[in-house]
Motif scaffolding. Structure first.
Motif, PDB file in Angstrom:
ATOM      1  N   ARG A 297       0.833  -1.205   0.000  1.00 43.76           N
ATOM      2  CA  ARG A 297       0.000   0.000   0.000  1.00 43.76           C
ATOM      3  C   ARG A 297       0.870   1.259   0.000  1.00 43.76           C
ATOM      4  N   ASN A 328      -3.902   1.188   7.288  1.00 42.48           N
ATOM      5  CA  ASN A 328      -3.222   1.502   6.034  1.00 42.48           C
ATOM      6  C   ASN A 328      -4.004   1.033   4.804  1.00 42.48           C
ATOM      7  N   VAL A 330      -5.423  -1.993   4.174  1.00 45.72           N
ATOM      8  CA  VAL A 330      -5.325  -3.404   3.800  1.00 45.72           C
ATOM      9  C   VAL A 330      -6.576  -4.138   4.281  1.00 45.72           C
TER      10      VAL A 330
END
Length: 456
Positions: A297, A328, A330
């Motif tokens: 990411r 983040n 995910v």
């Protein structure tokens, strides 16, 4: 606004601007300054029976070093830490303190907010390293020579303790740099500014330690040669094999070992040269999976999904690391196992997975399938120990469950040979602090074996 490069299809480099790369891979946790450290240290109850100390694999006297910080003595605190863990600086950055010392902190039990032991440890050790303060001098030369295989956490800790005791140490390291997992396997945002190499320099400054890079066991030197030419040998080479997905098409272009991806990223002088897919799937549930996913990411991937074959409570990655992944961007999906990597023209375009469930203690597939589009797939389902370099070049060493069998002092079945870290059976994998403890304790056992009545 999404960077122009991020819109590119496929696995490409340069998805972000230089400013975005710098910001994304800056220090995850800013270091405490002197005032912040004193304030945080004052939160400690200095427990007599210190559950935090019991939870630390290296048994650092945590209440003592925190009290030393609270009284304005960070160098004293650093020595207290280094007495037990010479790699205390790195451990302060990468240890899962949330499941070790901080999890059992009385403040955590009472308030849900533990003393920030890891950040306090970093404050003290950074102070000592920045001042180049060395707390140890070598004992009188013993005349004994010890070979250490692997310049990772276990090998470095072993070498340092042996050097302090007056023995001459030669480390044989297969890679171009020392540090092992700390240099090649830790997320870049957890250890910035080339800290792993700075710590290697700090550890070896004691003297009496020579590191020979590009020397692999079984290729450049045999175990029999090391045993014949030295008074003792310590094996700390970690895990070098990667487990297979056992899914159809896993050799397709775009399927990569997560450890290789992390290593490439860590060694990149320019992050804009590291290619990443637009849609990334990571298979696994441990720290390596989380590190690979988050860094995907941060490199500019639009969609990153972690797929794990069991439930959230079974993941090796801590709850803190899982939350960090979610923050983040995910997505973590559970009860999915890979069955097939989908390709077009030889390139990865997706992953077909099967839902799983438990039947008693047995994990089984349900027959229900799911396809997740992906142009890049990272395998993070664990590593394996490659034993061929051991027994192909000398006396056989007993293995158990595919790893080196050792006794309570780290002795192997081969005379004069000890082992520690991830390469031994029942090791706590990918845990730097556990490897340090194993190397340190093996060094003390080696020292005892090389001395009689306290003299070499």
């Amino acid at each position: 606004m999404m960077a122009e490069g991020q819109l590119k299809e496929g696995i490409v480099a340069g998805r972000l601007s230089s400013m975005e790369y710098a910001d994304n891979f800056s220090d995850l946790n800013a270091p405490l300054d002197a005032h912040e450290a004193r304030v945080e240290a004052d939160r400690c109850y200095f427990c007599y029976d210190a559950p935090c100390m019991t939870a630390c694999p290296t048994s650092i006297d945590i209440p003592l070093f925190i009290r030393q910080i609270s009284t304005g003595n960070p160098l004293g605190a650093a020595k207290t830490i280094f007495d037990q863990n010479i790699l205390g600086g790195m451990c302060a950055r990468v240890c899962p303190t949330e499941t070790l010392c901080e999890e059992v902190c009385v403040r955590e039990t009472a308030e849900g907010k533990p003393v920030q032991i890891g950040r306090l440890q970093r404050y003290a050790t950074d102070e000592a390293m920045e001042r180049s303060k060395q707390f140890y001098t070598r004992a009188e030369a013993s005349g004994r020579k010890v070979a250490v295989v692997g310049a990772g956490p276990a090998g470095l800790a072993c070498a340092h303790r042996l050097a302090v005791n007056g023995h001459d140490v030669t480390i044989f390291e297969a890679r171009p740099k020392s540090g092992g997992l700390n240099e090649y396997g830790i997320a870049a945002y957890k250890t910035t500014d080339n800290f792993a190499q700075a710590e290697v320099d700090y550890v070896t400054a004691i003297g009496g330690i020579e590191i020979r890079h590009g020397h692999a066991l079984g290729r450049d030197v045999s175990l029999a040669e090391l045993a014949d030419g030295h008074d003792a040998v310590f094996l700390g080479m970690g895990m070098s094999g990667v487990n297979a997905l056992r899914a159809e098409g896993e050799d397709a272009e775009g399927v990569v070992d997560a450890v290789d991806f992390i290593s490439e990223l860590r060694q990149a002088d320019d992050l804009s040269t590291v290619a990443i897919g637009r849609r990334v799937v990571v298979i696994g549930g441990g720290m390596t999976a989380v590190d690979a996913a988050i860094q995907s990411r941060l490199l500019g991937a639009d969609e990153v999904t972690i797929c794990y074959r069991r439930g959230q409570e079974n993941m090796n990655a801590s709850a803190y690391e899982q939350d960090l992944a979610n923050v983040n961007g995910v997505m973590i999906r559970h009860w999915l196992q890979p069955k097939r990597v989908l390709t077009e023209g030889g390139r990865t375009v997706g992953v077909e997975l099967e839902y799983t469930r438990l039947e008693g203690d047995r994990l089984v597939g349900t027959g229900e399938m799911l396809v997740i589009p992906a142009d890049q797939v990272f395998k993070a389902i664990g590593q394996s120990f490659e034993a061929a370099p051991l027994n192909g070049s000398g006396s056989a060493i007993a293995l158990e469950r595919g790893r080196i069998k050792v006794d309570a002092e780290g002795r192997t079945s081969m005379p004069k040979v000890w082992a520690g870290g991830d390469c031994v059976v029942d090791a706590r994998e990918d845990l730097t602090v556990a490897a340090v403890a194993a190397g340190r304790d093996a060094a003390e056992a080696i020292h005892r074996s090389l001395t009689a009545n306290g003299r070499a």
